[in-house]
Motif scaffolding. Structure first.
Motif, PDB file in Angstrom:
ATOM      1  N   TYR A  81      38.208  27.032  41.043  1.00  0.00           N
ATOM      2  CA  TYR A  81      38.428  25.600  40.882  1.00  0.00           C
ATOM      3  C   TYR A  81      37.985  24.845  42.134  1.00  0.00           C
ATOM      4  O   TYR A  81      37.992  25.389  43.233  1.00  0.00           O
ATOM      5  CB  TYR A  81      39.909  25.319  40.607  1.00  0.00           C
ATOM      6  CG  TYR A  81      40.370  25.944  39.311  1.00  0.00           C
ATOM      7  CD1 TYR A  81      40.279  25.250  38.116  1.00  0.00           C
ATOM      8  CD2 TYR A  81      40.872  27.238  39.296  1.00  0.00           C
ATOM      9  CE1 TYR A  81      40.683  25.823  36.926  1.00  0.00           C
ATOM     10  CE2 TYR A  81      41.279  27.819  38.096  1.00  0.00           C
ATOM     11  CZ  TYR A  81      41.182  27.108  36.922  1.00  0.00           C
ATOM     12  OH  TYR A  81      41.573  27.681  35.754  1.00  0.00           O
ATOM     13  N   ILE A  92      28.826  13.177  40.807  1.00  0.00           N
ATOM     14  CA  ILE A  92      29.929  14.045  41.221  1.00  0.00           C
ATOM     15  C   ILE A  92      29.573  14.717  42.539  1.00  0.00           C
ATOM     16  O   ILE A  92      28.504  15.306  42.678  1.00  0.00           O
ATOM     17  CB  ILE A  92      30.205  15.118  40.155  1.00  0.00           C
ATOM     18  CG1 ILE A  92      30.678  14.458  38.862  1.00  0.00           C
ATOM     19  CG2 ILE A  92      31.220  16.136  40.642  1.00  0.00           C
ATOM     20  CD1 ILE A  92      30.846  15.411  37.708  1.00  0.00           C
ATOM     21  N   GLU A  97      36.492  23.164  47.603  1.00  0.00           N
ATOM     22  CA  GLU A  97      36.288  24.177  46.573  1.00  0.00           C
ATOM     23  C   GLU A  97      36.883  25.510  46.968  1.00  0.00           C
ATOM     24  O   GLU A  97      37.366  25.687  48.079  1.00  0.00           O
ATOM     25  CB  GLU A  97      34.798  24.339  46.278  1.00  0.00           C
ATOM     26  CG  GLU A  97      33.978  24.764  47.469  1.00  0.00           C
ATOM     27  CD  GLU A  97      32.488  24.801  47.144  1.00  0.00           C
ATOM     28  OE1 GLU A  97      32.116  25.617  46.275  1.00  0.00           O
ATOM     29  OE2 GLU A  97      31.735  24.048  47.752  1.00  0.00           O
ATOM     30  N   ARG A 121      38.274  14.595  40.281  1.00  0.00           N
ATOM     31  CA  ARG A 121      38.408  15.456  39.114  1.00  0.00           C
ATOM     32  C   ARG A 121      38.540  16.893  39.593  1.00  0.00           C
ATOM     33  O   ARG A 121      37.971  17.258  40.624  1.00  0.00           O
ATOM     34  CB  ARG A 121      37.164  15.372  38.209  1.00  0.00           C
ATOM     35  CG  ARG A 121      36.835  13.985  37.714  1.00  0.00           C
ATOM     36  CD  ARG A 121      37.863  13.516  36.683  1.00  0.00           C
ATOM     37  NE  ARG A 121      37.517  12.211  36.149  1.00  0.00           N
ATOM     38  CZ  ARG A 121      37.921  11.047  36.657  1.00  0.00           C
ATOM     39  NH1 ARG A 121      38.661  11.026  37.746  1.00  0.00           N
ATOM     40  NH2 ARG A 121      37.593   9.902  36.078  1.00  0.00           N
ATOM     41  N   MET A 123      37.400  20.513  38.903  1.00  0.00           N
ATOM     42  CA  MET A 123      36.285  21.179  38.228  1.00  0.00           C
ATOM     43  C   MET A 123      36.574  22.677  38.215  1.00  0.00           C
ATOM     44  O   MET A 123      37.293  23.180  39.076  1.00  0.00           O
ATOM     45  CB  MET A 123      34.985  20.915  38.985  1.00  0.00           C
ATOM     46  CG  MET A 123      34.724  19.454  39.320  1.00  0.00           C
ATOM     47  SD  MET A 123      34.480  18.426  37.897  1.00  0.00           S
ATOM     48  CE  MET A 123      32.810  18.871  37.477  1.00  0.00           C
ATOM     49  N   ARG A 125      34.622  26.691  37.311  1.00  0.00           N
ATOM     50  CA  ARG A 125      33.411  27.442  36.980  1.00  0.00           C
ATOM     51  C   ARG A 125      33.746  28.925  36.991  1.00  0.00           C
ATOM     52  O   ARG A 125      34.600  29.385  37.750  1.00  0.00           O
ATOM     53  CB  ARG A 125      32.285  27.150  37.977  1.00  0.00           C
ATOM     54  CG  ARG A 125      32.581  27.674  39.365  1.00  0.00           C
ATOM     55  CD  ARG A 125      31.427  27.434  40.296  1.00  0.00           C
ATOM     56  NE  ARG A 125      31.766  27.895  41.630  1.00  0.00           N
ATOM     57  CZ  ARG A 125      30.967  27.811  42.644  1.00  0.00           C
ATOM     58  NH1 ARG A 125      29.782  27.268  42.507  1.00  0.00           N
ATOM     59  NH2 ARG A 125      31.330  28.260  43.825  1.00  0.00           N
TER      60      ARG A 125
END
Length: 133
Positions: A81, A92, A97, A121, A123, A125
């Motif tokens: 995330y 963005i 991270e 936001r 995010m 992956r």
């Protein structure tokens, strides 16, 4: 597809790698072969006959033969995330991270200034294991 979905699809299947193998005496026929059966016995190989008279047919079958290996790669991934900033133009920019859980990213986002928080936001992956370059 998520890693969990890939793991579910792999359950009970014959592991890769699969490959296309020529059928002797038939120039346009190939087998997708797994190399081993479910028992691991190489003589129990699963062979699926395939007509590869067109380039598209051959390419499609090569892609199908690669599916077990791709699923295994996906199944080995985990979710990571990040916190991103969304500007007025919709661009963005990642701010922070590498969070292993959604809860950790949410806690960090909650610490941001109140005037910045509405433009951020969380995010996610899928990422795989480290590999030697």
């Amino acid at each position: 597809m998520t890693p969990d979905q890939a793991r579910a699809l792999l359950d009970g299947t014959t592991p890769g790698p699969w490959r296309l193998q020529e059928v002797k005496g038939h120039p346009h026929l190939r087998h997708i072969t797994t190399g081993t059966g479910h028992s691991g016995d190489p003589t129990a190989a699963v062979c699926i006959p395939v007509d590869v008279t067109s380039r598209e047919g051959a390419a499609n079958m090569a892609a199908k033969a690669a599916v077990p290996s791709m699923l295994a790669t996906l199944a080995g991934m985990h979710t990571e995330y990040a916190i991103a900033y969304l500007d007025r133009d919709g661009n963005i920019t990642l701010m922070d991270e590498g969070y292993e859980t959604l809860a950790a990213a949410q806690r960090r986002r909650d610490q941001l200034l109140a005037k910045v928080r509405p433009y951020t936001r969380i995010m996610r992956r899928p990422v795989g294991e480290w590999e030697e370059a």
